[in-house]
Design an enzyme around this catalytic site. Structure first.
Site, short mmCIF file in Angstrom:
data_model
loop_
_atom_site.label_atom_id
_atom_site.label_comp_id
_atom_site.label_asym_id
_atom_site.label_seq_id
_atom_site.Cartn_x
_atom_site.Cartn_y
_atom_site.Cartn_z
N THR A 183 -13.95 -13.73 -32.72
CA THR A 183 -13.22 -14.75 -31.90
C THR A 183 -12.91 -13.95 -30.48
O THR A 183 -13.30 -14.77 -29.36
CB THR A 183 -12.12 -15.22 -32.53
OG1 THR A 183 -12.15 -15.91 -33.82
CG2 THR A 183 -11.06 -16.23 -31.45
N ASP B 123 -18.42 -18.50 -31.48
CA ASP B 123 -17.25 -19.49 -32.05
C ASP B 123 -17.66 -19.81 -33.47
O ASP B 123 -16.92 -20.14 -34.13
CB ASP B 123 -17.18 -20.74 -31.19
CG ASP B 123 -16.17 -21.63 -31.57
OD1 ASP B 123 -15.07 -21.22 -32.03
OD2 ASP B 123 -16.24 -22.87 -31.54
N ASP C 136 -17.61 -16.50 -36.09
CA ASP C 136 -16.32 -16.17 -36.52
C ASP C 136 -15.98 -17.05 -37.68
O ASP C 136 -15.45 -16.12 -38.77
CB ASP C 136 -15.38 -16.19 -35.19
CG ASP C 136 -14.82 -17.51 -34.95
OD1 ASP C 136 -15.49 -18.58 -35.55
OD2 ASP C 136 -14.05 -17.73 -33.90
N ASP D 208 -10.77 -21.52 -28.68
CA ASP D 208 -11.70 -22.67 -28.05
C ASP D 208 -11.00 -23.34 -27.05
O ASP D 208 -11.79 -23.69 -25.91
CB ASP D 208 -11.57 -23.61 -29.34
CG ASP D 208 -12.37 -23.22 -30.52
OD1 ASP D 208 -13.37 -22.16 -30.22
OD2 ASP D 208 -12.57 -23.69 -31.36
#
Length: 228
Positions: free
Chosen positions: A52, A87, A90, A112
């Site tokens: 992340t 993204d 992870d 995000d």
């Protein structure tokens, strides 16, 4: 190592019961890429939070590279894609390694939103109107907040898959940056070099905002129906 079928089942549990096989081939292909990459990352000992963080750092590089040169937006587009892959990876690592946690889901959601802010800043640096970017970002934030509050209030699942989910935002930004980069490279130099790039990123920002508006309305109707 976790099999593909087991991974899909684990992914479904983490995404409100949404079955990826009801979606498009693109969704299934993207999920397969995340699975393969996640297995490799898990073998290397990577943790979900590490991946992340890498994705967030890649997004931070998007505004930094977007205006480096006429072709800078192309580098920025590549970073957006790499960030999007991170993204997905992870979550894949969390499922495969059995380390999924509620705290990790919160960190991922915050990352995000911060990543999307970086993308919007890049569009602004290339000439997109700031008010349009605020509308786009605000509507996307409202979209995610509405879903989160509905889930806390008892809505099961994601409610509805809208036209402006995160993959759509990624596609819109990447397309805008690619067009801006190509336009910048093809510019003859007889006019302001930023003009073709500005048009491209403004169209991308307007597309993001328009789709997000439709998505918020769609999701609001689904939430109302689910929580009656």
């Amino acid at each position: 190592m976790m099999t593909w079928d087991s991974y899909v089942a684990g992914w479904r549990d983490l995404h409100g019961g949404y079955d990826p096989f009801t979606g498009s081939r693109f969704v299934r292909g993207w999920l397969r890429l995340a699975y393969v990459s996640g297995r490799a990352a898990a073998r290397l000992g990577a943790t979900p939070n590490t991946v992340t963080g890498v994705g967030l750092l890649l997004s931070a590089g998007v505004p930094a590279t977007a205006t480096l040169s006429r072709g800078g937006p192309l580098f920025a587009a590549a970073l957006v894609l790499l960030s999007a892959i991170a993204d997905s990876v992870d979550g894949a690592v969390a499922v495969i390694a059995g380390t999924a946690s509620r705290a990790g889901q919160v960190y991922d959601a915050v990352a995000d939103r911060l990543s999307e802010v970086c993308w919007l800043v890049a569009l602004w640096l290339l000439g997109a109107p700031v008010w349009l970017l605020i509308v786009a970002g605000g509507l996307s934030g409202l979209h995610e907040y509405l879903r989160a509050r509905a889930a806390a209030a008892g809505m099961t699942g994601v409610g509805v898959v809208t036209v402006a989910e995160r993959p759509t935002r990624i596609i819109v930004v990447v397309a805008g940056l690619v067009v801006a980069g190509v336009a910048g490279l093809l510019a003859t130099g007889t006019g302001p070099p930023a003009d073709p790039r500005t048009v491209a990123v403004t169209v991308a920002a307007a597309s993001w905002a328009g789709l997000a508006l439709v998505a918020v309305a769609h999701l609001a109707l689904a939430v109302r129906a689910a929580l009656r």
